[in-house]
Scaffold this motif. Structure first.
Motif: not given
Length: 99
Positions: A46, A50, A53, A56-58, A60-61
């Motif tokens: 994680k 992080e 950059p 994408s957040a999607e 990463k999740i």
């Protein structure tokens, strides 16, 4: 999500997970291997994600959800399952190991 791939070392006493980024037909290491339960591999991954950059957040999740799935499977039933069976359970990941 096909631009990333999990690499997993499936061992009797540890599980090691790394993430590659796929560009074209080439895999590039995105993270080093992090070991579970020796260290908190999920938290380490994680933190690594992080720090990137451009992911994408999607994505990463999604990657962290995959890591959770693998860790849970290894803890609950996978430690002594033959590697071939594990590969069938998770055909989209790259496995190596001792079983």
């Amino acid at each position: 999500m096909s631009q990333f791939s999990l690499k997993i070392l499936w061992l009797n006493t540890n599980l090691a997970i790394a993430i590659d980024q796929i560009l074209g037909k080439t895999n590039y290491p995105l993270t080093s291997y992090f070991f579970w339960p020796r260290n908190d591999a999920w938290e380490n991954l994680k933190t690594e994600l992080e720090s990137k950059p451009w992911i994408s957040a999607e994505d990463k999740i999604h990657l962290l959800n995959q890591v959770t799935e693998i860790i849970n499977y290894w803890q609950e039933e996978g430690k002594n399952i033959p590697l071939g069976q594990v590969r069938k359970q998770f055909p989209h990941y790259f496995f190596s190991g001792s079983l």
